[in-house]
Design a protein around this motif. Structure first.
Motif, PDB file in Angstrom:
ATOM      1  N   GLY A  40     -11.810  -4.541   6.811  1.00  0.00           N
ATOM      2  CA  GLY A  40     -11.513  -5.959   6.283  1.00  0.00           C
ATOM      3  C   GLY A  40     -12.153  -6.036   4.793  1.00  0.00           C
ATOM      4  N   LYS A  41     -12.335  -4.776   4.110  1.00  0.00           N
ATOM      5  CA  LYS A  41     -12.978  -4.888   2.802  1.00  0.00           C
ATOM      6  C   LYS A  41     -11.837  -4.560   1.720  1.00  0.00           C
ATOM      7  CE  LYS A  41     -17.301  -3.222   4.890  1.00  0.00           C
ATOM      8  NZ  LYS A  41     -18.526  -2.140   4.862  1.00  0.00           N
ATOM      9  N   GLY A  42     -10.751  -5.105   1.797  1.00  0.00           N
ATOM     10  CA  GLY A  42      -9.743  -4.974   1.016  1.00  0.00           C
ATOM     11  C   GLY A  42      -9.001  -3.689   1.417  1.00  0.00           C
ATOM     12  N   SER A  43      -7.763  -3.789   0.478  1.00  0.00           N
ATOM     13  CA  SER A  43      -6.770  -2.646   0.458  1.00  0.00           C
ATOM     14  C   SER A  43      -6.436  -2.297  -1.050  1.00  0.00           C
ATOM     15  CB  SER A  43      -5.477  -3.117   1.260  1.00  0.00           C
ATOM     16  OG  SER A  43      -4.637  -2.013   1.475  1.00  0.00           O
ATOM     17  N   ASP A  44      -6.630  -1.089  -1.175  1.00  0.00           N
ATOM     18  CA  ASP A  44      -6.020  -0.729  -2.631  1.00  0.00           C
ATOM     19  C   ASP A  44      -4.737   0.425  -2.141  1.00  0.00           C
ATOM     20  OD1 ASP A  44      -7.005   2.045  -1.594  1.00  0.00           O
ATOM     21  OD2 ASP A  44      -8.606   1.663  -3.141  1.00  0.00           O
ATOM     22  N   GLU A  45      -4.231   1.077  -3.324  1.00  0.00           N
ATOM     23  CA  GLU A  45      -3.026   1.914  -3.139  1.00  0.00           C
ATOM     24  C   GLU A  45      -3.267   3.117  -2.128  1.00  0.00           C
ATOM     25  OE1 GLU A  45      -3.678   4.551  -6.980  1.00  0.00           O
ATOM     26  OE2 GLU A  45      -1.878   3.249  -7.196  1.00  0.00           O
ATOM     27  N   ASP A  46      -4.488   3.589  -2.178  1.00  0.00           N
ATOM     28  CA  ASP A  46      -4.670   4.731  -1.287  1.00  0.00           C
ATOM     29  C   ASP A  46      -4.625   4.320   0.200  1.00  0.00           C
ATOM     30  OD1 ASP A  46      -5.292   7.177  -2.805  1.00  0.00           O
ATOM     31  OD2 ASP A  46      -6.954   5.889  -3.860  1.00  0.00           O
ATOM     32  N   ALA A  47      -5.198   3.131   0.432  1.00  0.00           N
ATOM     33  CA  ALA A  47      -5.032   2.247   1.574  1.00  0.00           C
ATOM     34  C   ALA A  47      -3.698   2.307   2.326  1.00  0.00           C
ATOM     35  CB  ALA A  47      -6.057   1.302   1.851  1.00  0.00           C
ATOM     36  N   LYS A  48      -3.123   1.737   1.516  1.00  0.00           N
ATOM     37  CA  LYS A  48      -1.535   1.410   1.645  1.00  0.00           C
ATOM     38  C   LYS A  48      -0.723   2.815   2.085  1.00  0.00           C
ATOM     39  CE  LYS A  48      -1.216  -2.732  -0.955  1.00  0.00           C
ATOM     40  NZ  LYS A  48      -0.350  -3.435  -2.143  1.00  0.00           N
ATOM     41  N   LEU A  49      -1.094   3.644   1.136  1.00  0.00           N
ATOM     42  CA  LEU A  49      -0.396   4.993   1.253  1.00  0.00           C
ATOM     43  C   LEU A  49      -0.927   5.619   2.546  1.00  0.00           C
ATOM     44  CD1 LEU A  49       1.387   7.241   0.319  1.00  0.00           C
ATOM     45  CD2 LEU A  49      -0.653   8.377  -0.832  1.00  0.00           C
ATOM     46  N   ALA A  50      -2.086   5.531   3.021  1.00  0.00           N
ATOM     47  CA  ALA A  50      -2.313   5.932   4.281  1.00  0.00           C
ATOM     48  C   ALA A  50      -1.720   5.132   5.632  1.00  0.00           C
ATOM     49  CB  ALA A  50      -3.959   5.762   4.496  1.00  0.00           C
ATOM     50  N   TRP A  51      -1.559   3.718   5.355  1.00  0.00           N
ATOM     51  CA  TRP A  51      -1.001   3.110   6.292  1.00  0.00           C
ATOM     52  C   TRP A  51       0.355   3.548   6.309  1.00  0.00           C
ATOM     53  CZ3 TRP A  51      -2.881   0.824  10.195  1.00  0.00           C
ATOM     54  CH2 TRP A  51      -4.233   0.172  10.262  1.00  0.00           C
ATOM     55  N   TRP A  52       1.170   3.888   5.158  1.00  0.00           N
ATOM     56  CA  TRP A  52       2.431   4.069   5.033  1.00  0.00           C
ATOM     57  C   TRP A  52       2.930   5.512   5.857  1.00  0.00           C
ATOM     58  CZ3 TRP A  52       2.368  -0.298   4.756  1.00  0.00           C
ATOM     59  CH2 TRP A  52       2.565  -1.176   3.502  1.00  0.00           C
ATOM     60  N   VAL A  53       1.770   6.394   5.743  1.00  0.00           N
ATOM     61  CA  VAL A  53       1.895   7.765   6.375  1.00  0.00           C
ATOM     62  C   VAL A  53       1.821   7.358   8.022  1.00  0.00           C
ATOM     63  CG1 VAL A  53       0.783   9.750   7.122  1.00  0.00           C
ATOM     64  CG2 VAL A  53       0.849   9.094   4.560  1.00  0.00           C
ATOM     65  N   ILE A  54       1.006   6.511   8.567  1.00  0.00           N
ATOM     66  CA  ILE A  54       0.880   6.270   9.873  1.00  0.00           C
ATOM     67  C   ILE A  54       2.273   5.538  10.382  1.00  0.00           C
ATOM     68  CG2 ILE A  54      -0.240   4.903  11.547  1.00  0.00           C
ATOM     69  CD1 ILE A  54      -2.900   5.169   9.854  1.00  0.00           C
TER      70      ILE A  54
END
Length: 265
Positions: free
Chosen positions: A76-90
């Motif tokens: 819950g500490k925010g989301s950047d483009e790297d976090a989003k890319l990781a979620w998209w891979v999942i």
């Protein structure tokens, strides 16, 4: 296994795992056109470990950032483009995982038919050629949305059809959605990591359950050769498609498919 079989199978796995030409089709065709015995489940696992190691090492910087950012987003500490890319891979991995569990028996029954391989090679190869010719965009993997990831994930499930090529169909879908050639390839390579882990994990479980004797020297050599060839393949493929595109792989797929129809129809 003799050394020549180990070298040939390892290089085929390493070079074709990330090219849009279907590594599974090539590994199936090797015993058909040779008198080598089946390499066995343990060696298949070793080859996949080599390919997995190659893509993890090549993208180690991106994976480090993605993992750290994803962990922060989960906390819950925010989301950047790297976090989003990781979620998209999942997200993109979910459809192929479900499809694999549902259709595993059907796939194993028909996977080694040369004519089905020919269909997959030709049909999805031509689709890749048309899309690469008409639908190239400029977006990178960091500009994807969750809808893009879901569509690419759904397309990846089609790779269960023999001859389709996991990397080929995911690149096709990504190009169709407006990603650049390099962006399509890079996301496809990142997407291979959980897929190889899942597939290799299932194979390893089967291996343990069967209690197969393991020849560690063969496995070590296969892992090393597969990893080196896969790493070099990723490096040169990204540079190649930027200059030339996908059409040489399309031509190769179609010619191979036609050859299989001519031999086995």
């Amino acid at each position: 296994m003799d050394w020549l079989q180990i070298v040939v199978l390892s290089l085929i796995q390493g070079l074709t795992e990330f090219l849009p030409v279907s590594s599974s089709a090539h590994l199936i065709l090797v015993p058909i056109f040779s008198d080598w015995p089946d390499q066995g489940l343990a060696f298949d696992v070793a080859l996949h470990i080599g390919s997995l190691g190659a893509v993890v090492i090549y993208f180690r910087a991106e994976l480090s950032r993605m993992t750290a950012s994803w962990a922060r987003s989960v906390a819950g500490k925010g989301s950047d483009e790297d976090a989003k890319l990781a979620w998209w891979v999942i997200l993109a991995t979910v459809p192929v995982g479900i499809a694999g569990l549902l259709f595993q028996d059907v796939i194993e029954q028909y996977a080694r038919s040369p004519l089905i391989l020919a269909f997959g090679l030709i049909a999805f190869g031509l689709l890749l050629g048309v899309v690469d010719w008409r639908c190239r965009g400029s977006r990178t993997e960091y500009h994807m949305t969750w809808r893009d990831a879901l569509w690419i994930g759904l397309s990846q499930a089609l790779a269960l059809i023999p001859g389709t090529s996991r990397s080929g169909i995911t690149m096709t879908a990504a190009l169709m959605l407006g990603l650049s050639r390099e962006g399509s390839a890079r996301f496809s390579f990142l997407l291979s990591i959980p897929v190889i882990v899942l597939a290799g994990g299932l194979e390893a479980i089967n291996l343990v359950q069967q209690g197969v004797d393991v020849h560690w020297g063969d496995l070590a050599l296969g892992t090393l050769l597969s990893g080196i060839s896969a790493y070099l393949c990723i490096h040169f493929f990204l540079a190649f498609i930027k200059r030339v595109g996908m059409q040489p792989f399309v031509i190769y797929r179609v010619l191979l498919g036609i050859g299989l129809v001519w031999l086995f129809a």
